[in-house]
Design an enzyme around this catalytic site. Sequence first.
Site, PDB file in Angstrom:
ATOM      1  CE  LYS A 136      -4.014  -2.170   2.263  1.00  0.00           C
ATOM      2  NZ  LYS A 136      -5.001  -2.019   3.373  1.00  0.00           N
ATOM      3  CE1 TYR A 174      -9.417  -2.922   0.519  1.00  0.00           C
ATOM      4  CE2 TYR A 174      -8.532  -1.107  -0.765  1.00  0.00           C
ATOM      5  CZ  TYR A 174      -8.341  -2.182   0.082  1.00  0.00           C
ATOM      6  OH  TYR A 174      -7.076  -2.511   0.495  1.00  0.00           O
ATOM      7  CG  PHE A 228     -13.210   1.805   7.086  1.00  0.00           C
ATOM      8  CD1 PHE A 228     -12.762   1.202   5.914  1.00  0.00           C
ATOM      9  CD2 PHE A 228     -13.856   1.001   8.029  1.00  0.00           C
ATOM     10  CE1 PHE A 228     -12.956  -0.145   5.676  1.00  0.00           C
ATOM     11  CE2 PHE A 228     -14.058  -0.361   7.796  1.00  0.00           C
ATOM     12  CZ  PHE A 228     -13.602  -0.926   6.608  1.00  0.00           C
ATOM     13  NE  ARG A 246      -6.602 -11.854   6.271  1.00  0.00           N
ATOM     14  CZ  ARG A 246      -7.187 -10.663   6.041  1.00  0.00           C
ATOM     15  NH1 ARG A 246      -7.467 -10.263   4.804  1.00  0.00           N
ATOM     16  NH2 ARG A 246      -7.486  -9.870   7.008  1.00  0.00           N
ATOM     17  CB  THR A 299      -7.276  -5.237  10.038  1.00  0.00           C
ATOM     18  OG1 THR A 299      -7.788  -6.417   9.417  1.00  0.00           O
ATOM     19  CG2 THR A 299      -7.599  -4.028   9.189  1.00  0.00           C
ATOM     20  NE  ARG A 310      -2.507  -5.527   7.131  1.00  0.00           N
ATOM     21  CZ  ARG A 310      -3.687  -6.051   6.838  1.00  0.00           C
ATOM     22  NH1 ARG A 310      -4.248  -6.955   7.651  1.00  0.00           N
ATOM     23  NH2 ARG A 310      -4.328  -5.686   5.748  1.00  0.00           N
ATOM     24  CG  ASN A 327      -3.667  -2.095   6.804  1.00  0.00           C
ATOM     25  OD1 ASN A 327      -3.524  -1.835   5.626  1.00  0.00           O
ATOM     26  ND2 ASN A 327      -4.691  -2.793   7.276  1.00  0.00           N
ATOM     27  CG  HIS A 385      -5.462  -6.397  -0.153  1.00  0.00           C
ATOM     28  ND1 HIS A 385      -6.668  -6.183   0.455  1.00  0.00           N
ATOM     29  CD2 HIS A 385      -5.630  -7.449  -1.000  1.00  0.00           C
ATOM     30  CE1 HIS A 385      -7.547  -7.065  -0.023  1.00  0.00           C
ATOM     31  NE2 HIS A 385      -6.945  -7.841  -0.902  1.00  0.00           N
ATOM     32  CD  GLU A 428      -8.984  -9.294  -3.320  1.00  0.00           C
ATOM     33  OE1 GLU A 428      -9.821  -8.947  -2.469  1.00  0.00           O
ATOM     34  OE2 GLU A 428      -7.875  -9.788  -3.011  1.00  0.00           O
TER      35      GLU A 428
HETATM   36  N1  UDP Z   1      -9.704  -0.169   7.302  1.00  0.00           N
HETATM   37  C1  UDP Z   1      -9.761   1.073   7.910  1.00  0.00           C
HETATM   38  N2  UDP Z   1     -10.413   1.176   9.119  1.00  0.00           N
HETATM   39  C2  UDP Z   1     -11.025   0.108   9.722  1.00  0.00           C
HETATM   40  C3  UDP Z   1     -10.959  -1.147   9.093  1.00  0.00           C
HETATM   41  C4  UDP Z   1     -10.297  -1.251   7.886  1.00  0.00           C
HETATM   42  O1  UDP Z   1      -9.243   2.047   7.388  1.00  0.00           O
HETATM   43  O2  UDP Z   1     -11.605   0.273  10.805  1.00  0.00           O
HETATM   44  C5  UDP Z   1      -8.996  -0.301   6.023  1.00  0.00           C
HETATM   45  C6  UDP Z   1      -7.629  -0.988   6.154  1.00  0.00           C
HETATM   46  O3  UDP Z   1      -6.742  -0.396   5.225  1.00  0.00           O
HETATM   47  C7  UDP Z   1      -7.975  -2.413   5.776  1.00  0.00           C
HETATM   48  C8  UDP Z   1      -9.009  -2.201   4.666  1.00  0.00           C
HETATM   49  O4  UDP Z   1      -9.782  -1.097   5.127  1.00  0.00           O
HETATM   50  O5  UDP Z   1      -6.827  -3.127   5.343  1.00  0.00           O
HETATM   51  C9  UDP Z   1      -9.930  -3.364   4.399  1.00  0.00           C
HETATM   52  O6  UDP Z   1     -10.537  -3.770   5.612  1.00  0.00           O
HETATM   53  P1  UDP Z   1     -10.649  -5.284   6.010  1.00  0.00           P
HETATM   54  O7  UDP Z   1     -11.575  -5.400   7.178  1.00  0.00           O
HETATM   55  O8  UDP Z   1     -10.977  -6.101   4.797  1.00  0.00           O
HETATM   56  O9  UDP Z   1      -9.168  -5.645   6.540  1.00  0.00           O
HETATM   57  P2  UDP Z   1      -8.018  -6.564   5.911  1.00  0.00           P
HETATM   58  O10 UDP Z   1      -8.696  -7.697   5.189  1.00  0.00           O
HETATM   59  O11 UDP Z   1      -7.213  -5.675   4.982  1.00  0.00           O
HETATM   60  O12 UDP Z   1      -7.198  -7.017   7.075  1.00  0.00           O
HETATM   61 MG    MG Z   2     -10.188  -7.692   3.773  1.00  0.00          MG
END
Ligand code: UDP
Ligand code: MG
Length: 139
Positions: free
Chosen positions: A11, A51, A59, A87, A93, A104, A114, A117, A128
């Site tokens: 990112k 997204y 958010f 993961r 996250t 992360r 973070n 992805h 994707e």
């Molecule tokens: N995100 C954010 N605030 C939140 C949760 C998520 O800005 O409270 C952003 C963050 O960049 C995250 C992305 O949205 O990676 C997608 O969210 P997801 O819950 O899918 O998390 P991930 O799968 O990336 O761990």
């Molecule tokens: Mg996700």
Amino acid sequence: MTGTLTFTMIKPDAVEANNIGPILAMINKAGFKIEAMKYMRLTREQAGQFYAVHKERPFFGELTEYMSSGPIVAVVLRKNNAVADFRELIGATDPSKAAEGTIRKLFAKSIAANAVHGSDSDKNALAEADFFFSQLERF
Ligand code: UDP
Ligand code: MG
């Protein structure tokens, strides 16, 4: 060709901090093969398409603004159990909740910025990968 696919982006925060190399090194060290890769910048609209599942979340606006704020590296990865293992490699996250030694934990700036992805299912990994790459760009 064995294993399954996952999709990642390095990112804008991690690109800006010169962490493309260290993150790719961790990914390779963990046993993932790179099947496709490109360095590019998303428009706000493209970030919103990627997204789209989050478009009702509070958010979403911040996320799409951030994801289009600078270049990213998009990568398709292959490994046995790729989605779950990736993961685990990237961590939670929210970087303050990410395990020690995860990407992360090491590189993320905040819950939004973070560093990387990671796909959440085999089905989404394929979708994707197809969003970013044509068949001619995959090896
Ligand atoms: N995100 C954010 N605030 C939140 C949760 C998520 O800005 O409270 C952003 C963050 O960049 C995250 C992305 O949205 O990676 C997608 O969210 P997801 O819950 O899918 O998390 P991930 O799968 O990336 O761990
Ligand atoms: Mg996700």
